[in-house]
Design a protein around this motif. Structure first.
Motif, PDB file in Angstrom:
ATOM      1  N   PRO A   1       1.823   5.933  -2.553  1.00 35.59           N
ATOM      2  CA  PRO A   1       2.311   7.311  -2.369  1.00 35.59           C
ATOM      3  C   PRO A   1       3.746   7.498  -2.833  1.00 35.59           C
ATOM      4  O   PRO A   1       4.098   8.569  -3.338  1.00 35.59           O
ATOM      5  CB  PRO A   1       2.172   7.545  -0.861  1.00 35.59           C
ATOM      6  CG  PRO A   1       2.107   6.189  -0.251  1.00 35.59           C
ATOM      7  CD  PRO A   1       1.438   5.322  -1.270  1.00 35.59           C
TER       8      PRO A   1
ATOM      9  N   PHE B   1      -4.269  13.496  -3.326  1.00 35.33           N
ATOM     10  CA  PHE B   1      -4.606  12.092  -3.085  1.00 35.33           C
ATOM     11  C   PHE B   1      -3.532  11.376  -2.282  1.00 35.33           C
ATOM     12  O   PHE B   1      -3.834  10.673  -1.308  1.00 35.33           O
ATOM     13  CB  PHE B   1      -4.814  11.364  -4.416  1.00 35.33           C
ATOM     14  CG  PHE B   1      -5.077   9.896  -4.251  1.00 35.33           C
ATOM     15  CD1 PHE B   1      -6.338   9.428  -3.911  1.00 35.33           C
ATOM     16  CD2 PHE B   1      -4.055   8.973  -4.427  1.00 35.33           C
ATOM     17  CE1 PHE B   1      -6.585   8.069  -3.741  1.00 35.33           C
ATOM     18  CE2 PHE B   1      -4.281   7.613  -4.260  1.00 35.33           C
ATOM     19  CZ  PHE B   1      -5.555   7.162  -3.922  1.00 35.33           C
ATOM     20  N   SER B   2      -2.264  11.541  -2.673  1.00 29.81           N
ATOM     21  CA  SER B   2      -1.184  10.813  -2.000  1.00 29.81           C
ATOM     22  C   SER B   2      -1.053  11.234  -0.543  1.00 29.81           C
ATOM     23  O   SER B   2      -0.827  10.392   0.339  1.00 29.81           O
ATOM     24  CB  SER B   2       0.147  11.030  -2.738  1.00 29.81           C
ATOM     25  OG  SER B   2       0.469  12.410  -2.806  1.00 29.81           O
TER      26      SER B   2
ATOM     27  N   LYS C   1      -4.513   8.430   5.847  1.00 30.65           N
ATOM     28  CA  LYS C   1      -5.470   7.363   6.171  1.00 30.65           C
ATOM     29  C   LYS C   1      -4.752   6.109   6.647  1.00 30.65           C
ATOM     30  O   LYS C   1      -5.185   5.458   7.613  1.00 30.65           O
ATOM     31  CB  LYS C   1      -6.323   7.044   4.937  1.00 30.65           C
ATOM     32  CG  LYS C   1      -7.429   6.031   5.200  1.00 30.65           C
ATOM     33  CD  LYS C   1      -8.315   5.863   3.980  1.00 30.65           C
ATOM     34  CE  LYS C   1      -9.458   4.882   4.271  1.00 30.65           C
ATOM     35  NZ  LYS C   1     -10.377   4.744   3.103  1.00 30.65           N
TER      36      LYS C   1
ATOM     37  N   TYR D   1      -4.100   9.824   1.316  1.00 29.15           N
ATOM     38  CA  TYR D   1      -3.972   8.363   1.342  1.00 29.15           C
ATOM     39  C   TYR D   1      -3.002   7.925   2.435  1.00 29.15           C
ATOM     40  O   TYR D   1      -3.281   7.003   3.211  1.00 29.15           O
ATOM     41  CB  TYR D   1      -3.488   7.884  -0.026  1.00 29.15           C
ATOM     42  CG  TYR D   1      -3.289   6.389  -0.147  1.00 29.15           C
ATOM     43  CD1 TYR D   1      -4.351   5.551  -0.470  1.00 29.15           C
ATOM     44  CD2 TYR D   1      -2.033   5.820   0.062  1.00 29.15           C
ATOM     45  CE1 TYR D   1      -4.168   4.178  -0.592  1.00 29.15           C
ATOM     46  CE2 TYR D   1      -1.846   4.450  -0.048  1.00 29.15           C
ATOM     47  CZ  TYR D   1      -2.919   3.643  -0.378  1.00 29.15           C
ATOM     48  OH  TYR D   1      -2.733   2.292  -0.477  1.00 29.15           O
TER      49      TYR D   1
ATOM     50  N   MET E   1     -12.312  10.792   1.259  1.00 30.23           N
ATOM     51  CA  MET E   1     -11.650   9.581   1.742  1.00 30.23           C
ATOM     52  C   MET E   1     -11.692   9.432   3.259  1.00 30.23           C
ATOM     53  O   MET E   1     -11.730   8.308   3.776  1.00 30.23           O
ATOM     54  CB  MET E   1     -10.191   9.566   1.260  1.00 30.23           C
ATOM     55  CG  MET E   1     -10.058   9.513  -0.263  1.00 30.23           C
ATOM     56  SD  MET E   1      -8.346   9.729  -0.827  1.00 30.23           S
ATOM     57  CE  MET E   1      -7.550   8.314  -0.077  1.00 30.23           C
TER      58      MET E   1
ATOM     59  N   LYS F   1       0.824  -1.215   0.000  1.00 29.11           N
ATOM     60  CA  LYS F   1       0.000   0.000   0.000  1.00 29.11           C
ATOM     61  C   LYS F   1       0.857   1.262   0.000  1.00 29.11           C
ATOM     62  O   LYS F   1       0.443   2.299  -0.509  1.00 29.11           O
ATOM     63  CB  LYS F   1      -0.933   0.003   1.216  1.00 29.11           C
ATOM     64  CG  LYS F   1      -2.045  -1.038   1.153  1.00 29.11           C
ATOM     65  CD  LYS F   1      -2.915  -0.990   2.398  1.00 29.11           C
ATOM     66  CE  LYS F   1      -4.025  -2.035   2.343  1.00 29.11           C
ATOM     67  NZ  LYS F   1      -4.869  -2.014   3.560  1.00 29.11           N
TER      68      LYS F   1
END
Length: 334
Positions: free
Chosen positions: A94, A208-209, A215, A212, A135, A90
């Motif tokens: 990133p 987004f990165s 999270k 992400y 998100m 995962k």
């Protein structure tokens, strides 16, 4: 009385602001201290070294948490990293996005003038907020959305070029400070549409990165330092590939440590330290507050540039932008 979590939140944001400001000043000075470009260090090697140092620091912290036992550390890494390839993979997302993002910014700066670039790239402030809502299910009040728009406008004005003929853009904030890349564009501008698309793609990649990673740090069972270790591992790999693609011939001819001085090593250490601080901000604060901290550091570094390096003179746009940034911070808090 602040709780421990609130104290760590404010402390991490304060340290990030100071670190980012210091990095900008030291990085800028390290790039202009040599009389000619031949004396400069290769930035891609500095990026790789900072990632290696981050990985080593993470491993040392994990070693401390396992009471200094190498056997326990090995078992922990085997259990949390190697035995969980899905969780480890995962962090590849990133790491790859950061690399792609930096290349997109090179493409954007090749095809756009500095003013257009500065305006469009500030959209990353809003894309970060958007991804936080989508998100992480954050709920932002109207005054907070308004403060984000004001922040975007303020940062744009602060970084606005002093003249239309200026060919060297300001040091790039946020993700570009995390990679310590300094770019000078001497070629004529190319396709503006390609440049705009590259900036927009980078804005969405940045938002987004960052969210992400936040999270993963906040809402998964693995510890902060395990996640940092996983990210640093992939970052070392991607930084090595980027270095070989961009500067292999130069490094092969003049050596890996060409142009390195004590100041260069300070840049590398600050860069590595900054990556660790960002992880703490993700744990105890969030990406939106990180954006505010970085924006304040842009104002501070520009003021320091005026007083310490005499390479900047405040303009009306800078003073207006700085005031808007401060106002946006106050508005977001209320």
């Amino acid at each position: 009385m602040l709780s421990k979590a609130q104290f760590l939140k404010h402390l991490s944001l304060l340290v990030l602001t100071i670190q980012t400001t210091t990095l900008v000043m030291v990085l800028r000075y390290s790039r202009i201290s040599s009389g000619d470009n031949s004396g400069h260090y290769v930035s891609s090697t500095a990026i790789l070294l900072s990632e290696i140092i981050k990985l080593m620091v993470c491993l040392l912290i994990l070693l401390y948490q396992t009471n200094g036992s190498l056997t326990s550390l090995t078992q922990l890494l085997r259990k949390e990293v190697m035995a969980k390839p899905g969780e480890t993979a995962k962090l590849l997302i990133p790491a790859l996005l950061y690399t792609i993002q930096n290349n997109l910014l090179f493409l954007a700066l090749t095809n756009l003038d500095a003013a257009t670039y500065q305006v469009t790239y500030q959209l990353k402030i809003l894309t970060t907020a958007l991804f936080s809502v989508l998100m992480l299910h954050k709920r932002l009040a109207l005054n907070q959305w308004l403060s984000l728009v004001l922040l975007m406008i303020g940062v744009t004005l602060v970084q606005w070029p002093q003249s239309e003929t200026q060919s060297q853009p300001k040091d790039i904030s946020s993700d570009e400070l995390e990679t310590a890349i300094s770019v000078v564009i001497d070629e004529p501008l190319g396709n503006r549409l390609i440049g705009l698309l590259a900036v927009l793609a980078s804005c969405f990649s940045s938002g987004f990165s960052g969210v992400y990673f936040e999270k993963l740090v906040k809402y998964t069972s693995q510890s902060l330092w395990i996640r940092n270790t996983q990210l640093a591992l992939f970052s070392v790999i991607t930084a090595t590939i980027a270095m070989c693609v961009q500067d292999f011939d130069l490094i092969y001819i003049n050596g890996f440590f060409q142009g390195y001085t004590t100041l260069t090593w300070i840049v590398v250490l600050l860069q590595a330290f900054g990556g660790l601080v960002v992880a703490l901000v993700m744990k105890y604060a969030d990406n939106i507050l990180k954006g505010f901290a970085t924006s304040i550091s842009i104002v501070l570094s520009t003021v320091c540039s005026y007083y310490l390096m005499t390479d900047f003179y405040p303009t009306t746009s800078f003073l207006s932008g700085a005031s808007i940034v401060i106002a946006a911070n106050i508005l977001y808090a209320f």
